[in-house]
Design a protein around this motif. Sequence first.
Motif, short mmCIF file in Angstrom:
data_model
loop_
_atom_site.label_atom_id
_atom_site.label_comp_id
_atom_site.label_asym_id
_atom_site.label_seq_id
_atom_site.Cartn_x
_atom_site.Cartn_y
_atom_site.Cartn_z
N GLN A 72 0.83 -1.21 0.00
CA GLN A 72 0.00 0.00 0.00
C GLN A 72 0.87 1.26 0.00
O GLN A 72 0.56 2.24 -0.68
CB GLN A 72 -0.93 0.02 1.22
N TRP A 73 1.95 1.23 0.78
CA TRP A 73 2.84 2.39 0.84
C TRP A 73 3.42 2.68 -0.53
O TRP A 73 3.43 3.83 -0.97
CB TRP A 73 3.95 2.14 1.87
N PHE A 74 3.89 1.65 -1.22
CA PHE A 74 4.41 1.86 -2.58
C PHE A 74 3.31 2.34 -3.52
O PHE A 74 3.57 3.14 -4.42
CB PHE A 74 5.08 0.60 -3.12
N GLY A 75 2.07 1.91 -3.31
CA GLY A 75 0.96 2.39 -4.12
C GLY A 75 0.69 3.87 -3.91
O GLY A 75 0.36 4.59 -4.85
N ARG A 76 0.86 4.35 -2.68
CA ARG A 76 0.66 5.77 -2.38
C ARG A 76 1.86 6.62 -2.74
O ARG A 76 1.76 7.84 -2.80
CB ARG A 76 0.33 5.96 -0.90
N HIS A 77 3.02 5.99 -2.95
CA HIS A 77 4.25 6.70 -3.29
C HIS A 77 4.85 6.09 -4.56
O HIS A 77 5.90 5.43 -4.50
CB HIS A 77 5.25 6.62 -2.13
N PRO A 78 4.18 6.28 -5.70
CA PRO A 78 4.58 5.57 -6.92
C PRO A 78 5.97 5.92 -7.46
O PRO A 78 6.50 5.15 -8.26
CB PRO A 78 3.49 5.94 -7.92
N THR A 79 6.56 7.02 -7.03
CA THR A 79 7.90 7.35 -7.52
C THR A 79 9.00 6.76 -6.64
O THR A 79 10.17 6.83 -7.00
CB THR A 79 8.08 8.88 -7.61
N GLU A 80 8.63 6.19 -5.51
CA GLU A 80 9.61 5.60 -4.60
C GLU A 80 9.91 4.16 -4.99
O GLU A 80 9.03 3.44 -5.46
CB GLU A 80 9.11 5.64 -3.16
N SER A 81 11.14 3.74 -4.77
CA SER A 81 11.50 2.34 -5.03
C SER A 81 12.20 1.70 -3.84
O SER A 81 12.48 0.51 -3.87
CB SER A 81 12.41 2.24 -6.26
N LEU A 82 12.47 2.48 -2.79
CA LEU A 82 13.15 1.96 -1.61
C LEU A 82 12.27 2.15 -0.38
O LEU A 82 11.54 3.12 -0.27
CB LEU A 82 14.48 2.68 -1.38
N ILE A 83 12.40 1.20 0.54
CA ILE A 83 11.73 1.31 1.83
C ILE A 83 12.68 0.77 2.89
O ILE A 83 13.45 -0.15 2.63
CB ILE A 83 10.38 0.55 1.84
N CYS A 84 12.63 1.37 4.07
CA CYS A 84 13.49 0.95 5.17
C CYS A 84 12.64 0.21 6.20
O CYS A 84 11.68 0.76 6.73
CB CYS A 84 14.15 2.17 5.81
N LEU A 85 12.97 -1.05 6.42
CA LEU A 85 12.29 -1.86 7.42
C LEU A 85 13.32 -2.37 8.41
O LEU A 85 14.52 -2.36 8.13
CB LEU A 85 11.56 -3.04 6.75
#
Length: 160
Positions: A72-85
Motif C-alpha cells: 500500500q505504501w508503494f501504491g501511495r508513493h509511486p515514484t519511490e523504489s526503496l523502503i526501510c524496514l
Amino acid sequence: MPNCREPRTELAHIIPWSRVNKHEASNLIALCPTDHARFDAGEIPRQVIEQIKANQAVLSSRYTELERRVLQWFGRHPTESLICLDWSSGLMYESLLLDGFLEPEDPDDEAKAMKMTWADEEDGVLTSPSFSAPFGPRLLRLTSKGKALVDRVVAAEAVE
C-alpha cells in the motif's frame, strides 16, 4: 479502495441491499464513507469493487499485514523504489522477498542474516546454541515484479 487513506470504514453491499435483502460476507466490502457514497452513486463501477475485493482476498491469504502495508505504501508513493524496514521483523516481510517483490539494496545482505552456532559439546550432544543476527534498519528495493504487482492493485486489475 487501494490508495484510500481514510481510517474510518463502512460496510457496503456490492449488489445493492434492495436487490438481495441479505447481509452476506461475499456481498460486503469495507469502504470509507466517501468511496461508499461514490459507489452507491454509480461513480465507481461494481466490477472495480468486485476486483478490489478479490484482490484483497488473494493478498490477505498470502501476505502478512506488514507486507500488505508495504505494498500500500508503494501504491501511495509511486515514484519511490526503496523502503526501510527493521531487520528484526524480517519474518513479517519474508514472503515479499521470497516472491521476488522486494530485494535487499545491500548486495551483502544475505551474509548478514541470522546464524546459529553451537558453543559447547557434551558427550557428543551439542548444547548452548549461540545466535547472531543483524538489527536495525534494512533498506529494501521494490523490484520490477513488485512494481507490476503494486500497479495492478492500484488499478484494480486482477492479481494472481
